[in-house]
Write a protein that holds these residues in place. Structure first.
Motif, PDB file in Angstrom:
ATOM      1  N   PRO A   1      31.095  39.996  37.037  1.00  0.00           N
ATOM      2  CA  PRO A   1      31.748  39.541  38.034  1.00  0.00           C
ATOM      3  C   PRO A   1      32.134  40.195  39.250  1.00  0.00           C
ATOM      4  O   PRO A   1      32.263  39.843  40.473  1.00  0.00           O
ATOM      5  CB  PRO A   1      33.131  39.174  37.350  1.00  0.00           C
ATOM      6  CG  PRO A   1      32.655  39.114  36.085  1.00  0.00           C
ATOM      7  CD  PRO A   1      31.715  40.161  35.561  1.00  0.00           C
ATOM      8  N   ARG A   2      32.552  41.621  39.182  1.00  0.00           N
ATOM      9  CA  ARG A   2      32.563  42.380  40.377  1.00  0.00           C
ATOM     10  C   ARG A   2      31.229  42.630  41.126  1.00  0.00           C
ATOM     11  O   ARG A   2      31.540  42.665  42.379  1.00  0.00           O
ATOM     12  CB  ARG A   2      33.263  43.861  40.025  1.00  0.00           C
ATOM     13  CG  ARG A   2      33.251  44.740  41.035  1.00  0.00           C
ATOM     14  CD  ARG A   2      34.165  44.365  42.163  1.00  0.00           C
ATOM     15  NE  ARG A   2      35.578  43.856  41.881  1.00  0.00           N
ATOM     16  CZ  ARG A   2      36.550  44.760  41.965  1.00  0.00           C
ATOM     17  NH1 ARG A   2      36.559  45.820  42.285  1.00  0.00           N
ATOM     18  NH2 ARG A   2      37.786  44.194  41.445  1.00  0.00           N
TER      19      ARG A   2
ATOM     20  N   VAL B   1      31.101  50.749  46.109  1.00  0.00           N
ATOM     21  CA  VAL B   1      30.547  49.407  46.544  1.00  0.00           C
ATOM     22  C   VAL B   1      28.966  49.640  46.501  1.00  0.00           C
ATOM     23  O   VAL B   1      28.380  48.592  46.054  1.00  0.00           O
ATOM     24  CB  VAL B   1      30.812  49.090  48.126  1.00  0.00           C
ATOM     25  CG1 VAL B   1      30.250  47.956  48.545  1.00  0.00           C
ATOM     26  CG2 VAL B   1      32.665  48.873  48.062  1.00  0.00           C
ATOM     27  N   ARG B   2      28.574  50.663  47.128  1.00  0.00           N
ATOM     28  CA  ARG B   2      26.966  50.870  47.134  1.00  0.00           C
ATOM     29  C   ARG B   2      26.499  51.142  45.647  1.00  0.00           C
ATOM     30  O   ARG B   2      25.300  50.495  45.449  1.00  0.00           O
ATOM     31  CB  ARG B   2      26.636  52.156  47.839  1.00  0.00           C
ATOM     32  CG  ARG B   2      26.987  52.130  49.422  1.00  0.00           C
ATOM     33  CD  ARG B   2      26.421  53.215  50.265  1.00  0.00           C
ATOM     34  NE  ARG B   2      27.019  53.246  51.495  1.00  0.00           N
ATOM     35  CZ  ARG B   2      28.150  53.716  51.971  1.00  0.00           C
ATOM     36  NH1 ARG B   2      28.584  54.722  51.260  1.00  0.00           N
ATOM     37  NH2 ARG B   2      28.272  53.688  53.018  1.00  0.00           N
ATOM     38  N   THR B   3      27.425  51.697  44.559  1.00  0.00           N
ATOM     39  CA  THR B   3      26.812  51.944  43.229  1.00  0.00           C
ATOM     40  C   THR B   3      26.792  50.588  42.679  1.00  0.00           C
ATOM     41  O   THR B   3      25.725  50.155  42.048  1.00  0.00           O
ATOM     42  CB  THR B   3      27.609  52.747  42.739  1.00  0.00           C
ATOM     43  OG1 THR B   3      27.933  54.046  43.159  1.00  0.00           O
ATOM     44  CG2 THR B   3      27.253  52.787  41.164  1.00  0.00           C
ATOM     45  N   HIS B   4      27.715  49.579  43.034  1.00  0.00           N
ATOM     46  CA  HIS B   4      27.786  48.398  42.439  1.00  0.00           C
ATOM     47  C   HIS B   4      26.413  47.521  42.982  1.00  0.00           C
ATOM     48  O   HIS B   4      25.711  46.770  42.110  1.00  0.00           O
ATOM     49  CB  HIS B   4      28.765  47.301  42.927  1.00  0.00           C
ATOM     50  CG  HIS B   4      30.254  47.627  41.871  1.00  0.00           C
ATOM     51  ND1 HIS B   4      30.093  47.584  40.620  1.00  0.00           N
ATOM     52  CD2 HIS B   4      31.287  48.082  42.173  1.00  0.00           C
ATOM     53  CE1 HIS B   4      31.198  47.711  39.964  1.00  0.00           C
ATOM     54  NE2 HIS B   4      31.954  48.183  41.077  1.00  0.00           N
TER      55      HIS B   4
ATOM     56  N   ILE C   1      31.198  41.213  45.047  1.00  0.00           N
ATOM     57  CA  ILE C   1      30.590  42.152  46.109  1.00  0.00           C
ATOM     58  C   ILE C   1      29.305  41.678  46.895  1.00  0.00           C
ATOM     59  O   ILE C   1      29.057  41.805  48.266  1.00  0.00           O
ATOM     60  CB  ILE C   1      30.236  43.648  45.484  1.00  0.00           C
ATOM     61  CG1 ILE C   1      31.375  44.276  45.089  1.00  0.00           C
ATOM     62  CG2 ILE C   1      29.575  44.491  46.639  1.00  0.00           C
ATOM     63  CD1 ILE C   1      31.355  45.559  44.510  1.00  0.00           C
ATOM     64  N   LEU C   2      28.320  41.109  45.909  1.00  0.00           N
ATOM     65  CA  LEU C   2      27.295  40.646  46.718  1.00  0.00           C
ATOM     66  C   LEU C   2      27.353  39.497  47.648  1.00  0.00           C
ATOM     67  O   LEU C   2      26.901  39.228  48.659  1.00  0.00           O
ATOM     68  CB  LEU C   2      26.146  40.041  45.639  1.00  0.00           C
ATOM     69  CG  LEU C   2      24.849  39.586  45.945  1.00  0.00           C
ATOM     70  CD1 LEU C   2      23.938  40.788  46.645  1.00  0.00           C
ATOM     71  CD2 LEU C   2      24.019  39.118  44.796  1.00  0.00           C
ATOM     72  N   ARG C   3      28.498  38.726  47.065  1.00  0.00           N
ATOM     73  CA  ARG C   3      28.900  37.523  48.093  1.00  0.00           C
ATOM     74  C   ARG C   3      29.429  37.862  49.217  1.00  0.00           C
ATOM     75  O   ARG C   3      29.364  37.075  50.075  1.00  0.00           O
ATOM     76  CB  ARG C   3      29.787  36.511  46.860  1.00  0.00           C
ATOM     77  CG  ARG C   3      29.006  35.823  45.816  1.00  0.00           C
ATOM     78  CD  ARG C   3      29.971  34.677  45.318  1.00  0.00           C
ATOM     79  NE  ARG C   3      30.363  33.663  46.148  1.00  0.00           N
ATOM     80  CZ  ARG C   3      31.584  33.402  45.936  1.00  0.00           C
ATOM     81  NH1 ARG C   3      32.384  33.871  45.428  1.00  0.00           N
ATOM     82  NH2 ARG C   3      31.962  32.411  47.088  1.00  0.00           N
ATOM     83  N   LEU C   4      30.192  38.916  49.173  1.00  0.00           N
ATOM     84  CA  LEU C   4      31.000  39.307  50.328  1.00  0.00           C
ATOM     85  C   LEU C   4      30.037  39.865  51.472  1.00  0.00           C
ATOM     86  O   LEU C   4      30.114  39.606  52.694  1.00  0.00           O
ATOM     87  CB  LEU C   4      31.940  40.623  49.828  1.00  0.00           C
ATOM     88  CG  LEU C   4      33.092  39.831  49.342  1.00  0.00           C
ATOM     89  CD1 LEU C   4      34.331  41.134  48.662  1.00  0.00           C
ATOM     90  CD2 LEU C   4      34.160  39.078  50.258  1.00  0.00           C
TER      91      LEU C   4
END
Length: 381
Positions: A320-321, A349-352, A325-328
């Motif tokens: 989900p996280r 964020v970059r790691t995700h 982040i991808l959607r943002l």
């Protein structure tokens, strides 16, 4: 007399009962009634005072359609009978008539017993269709309720939570001013306008505006262009911007807009001006440091994120996280904005995103976004 006799039409709606005077006298009475009807926008109904039989009917009348002659309510039928028996006139200021499959109509009616040469004693009913007036009154009453709600919400500012109280003001502005969008920005010591409330916008639009404070110069540029820039990206055909002032100092702006081309009437603009003055006074003592206002904007953005639009994940393995982040990123937010919004470090964020690429088997963020869009367009992907 029974209602069935009251509602039963004669063989001809202009029939002269037996024993009455001749056709000439009857025609004089009818001409007089028709002349009255022609001069006024009223319906005309004539009932025999003894039998309550319908002798004449000229629309518009409630319930008289396609020669289906009947009085619409027991109340109206009883009043015709009462006037026929007592001779005392009666007036019904307002009554409702419902027809199957149609919107209800509203009427006003006056009944009086009179003597005629041809028909003898009759009850004459004059009916006026007041539907437009009643609907207009109901609309005005509804608008007044919205006006009152708006005034009450402004009076409650700042309340226990500034963002919550201002959001309630924005929500009340939309129906009160017949707008599609309302937004409130507060002016900080950094000379930037920070979004603290918005109504009528999509969550992604709220996030974008909340994370992007604007300068006064940019506001002026946006407002002076035709059509207004930035506002057009929200699908708005027109906007009205009012400065909020407290103690002679500018403290923010109130904006309303519409996706239709119908401009607001002068009465609504007058109300907007009054609401701006009242809201400005209510904001006189609030803290407007850049840090405080930025935290309020982030609060607005996070609320919109919590209630964001559902999306079909491009992979069941995507967490989900990672999807959030991808959607943002898909909304056009930068890494630093996403990190601030989600209370993460830019490195996290970059790691995700690296994990997203690995799970989806793609080599770039752009490819991952393409998969997200394809999944939203076709859940079978």
């Amino acid at each position: 007399m029974t209602r069935s006799s009251l509602n039963s039409p004669s063989t001809s709606t202009n029939r002269v009962p037996a024993g009455r005077t001749g056709a000439h006298a009857r025609s004089i009475d009818l001409l007089l009634l028709e002349e009255l009807h022609a001069q006024l926008p009223v319906g005309l109904l004539v009932n025999d005072a003894d039998t309550l039989e319908i002798l004449h009917a000229s629309p518009p009348l409630p319930g008289f359609a396609d020669h289906d002659l009947h009085l619409p309510t027991d109340e109206l039928a009883a009043l015709v009978a009462e006037v026929a028996a007592s001779g005392s006139p009666h007036h019904i200021p307002e009554f409702r008539h419902d027809s199957p499959g149609q919107e209800p109509n509203w009427w006003s009616a006056t009944m009086r017993r009179i003597d005629t040469e041809s028909w003898g004693q009759v009850v004459v009913t004059l009916a006026v269709d007041t539907t437009n007036q009643v609907r207009a009154r109901h609309l005005l009453e509804e608008r007044e309720r919205w006006y009152m709600a708006l005034r009450q919400q402004i009076a409650a500012v700042p309340g226990k939570n500034l963002v919550t109280s201002l959001q309630q003001v924005a929500d009340a502005l939309v129906p009160a001013l017949q707008a599609d969008v309302a937004a409130i920005r507060l002016l900080g010591a950094d000379a930037k306008l920070h979004l603290v409330a918005a109504s009528g916008l999509r969550p992604s639009e709220i996030r974008r505006l909340a994370l992007d404070p604007i300068t006064i110069r940019r506001l002026e540029t946006m407002s002076q262009s035709a059509p207004p820039t930035a506002f057009g990206s929200l699908g708005l055909h027109w906007v009205e911007v009012r400065w909020l002032e407290a103690g002679g100092e500018r403290v923010g702006i109130l904006t309303i807009g519409s996706r239709s081309k119908r401009r607001p009437p002068e009465d609504d603009l007058t109300l907007l001006n009054a609401a701006s003055v009242q809201l400005g006074d209510a904001l006189e003592n609030i803290v407007r440091s850049p840090q405080f206002l930025r935290s309020r904007s982030l609060e607005v953005a996070r609320v919109s994120t919590d209630g964001g639009e559902p999306a079909q994940p491009p992979s069941a393995d995507l967490r989900p996280r990672e999807l959030a982040i991808l959607r943002l990123y898909d909304e056009g937010l930068r890494t630093d904005q996403i990190a601030e919004l989600l209370v993460l470090s830019p490195h996290t964020v970059r790691t995700h995103i690296r994990n997203v690429r690995r799970r989806l088997g793609v080599s770039s963020r752009a490819e991952a976004l393409d998969l997200l869009k394809a999944a939203e367009a076709d859940p079978s992907v």
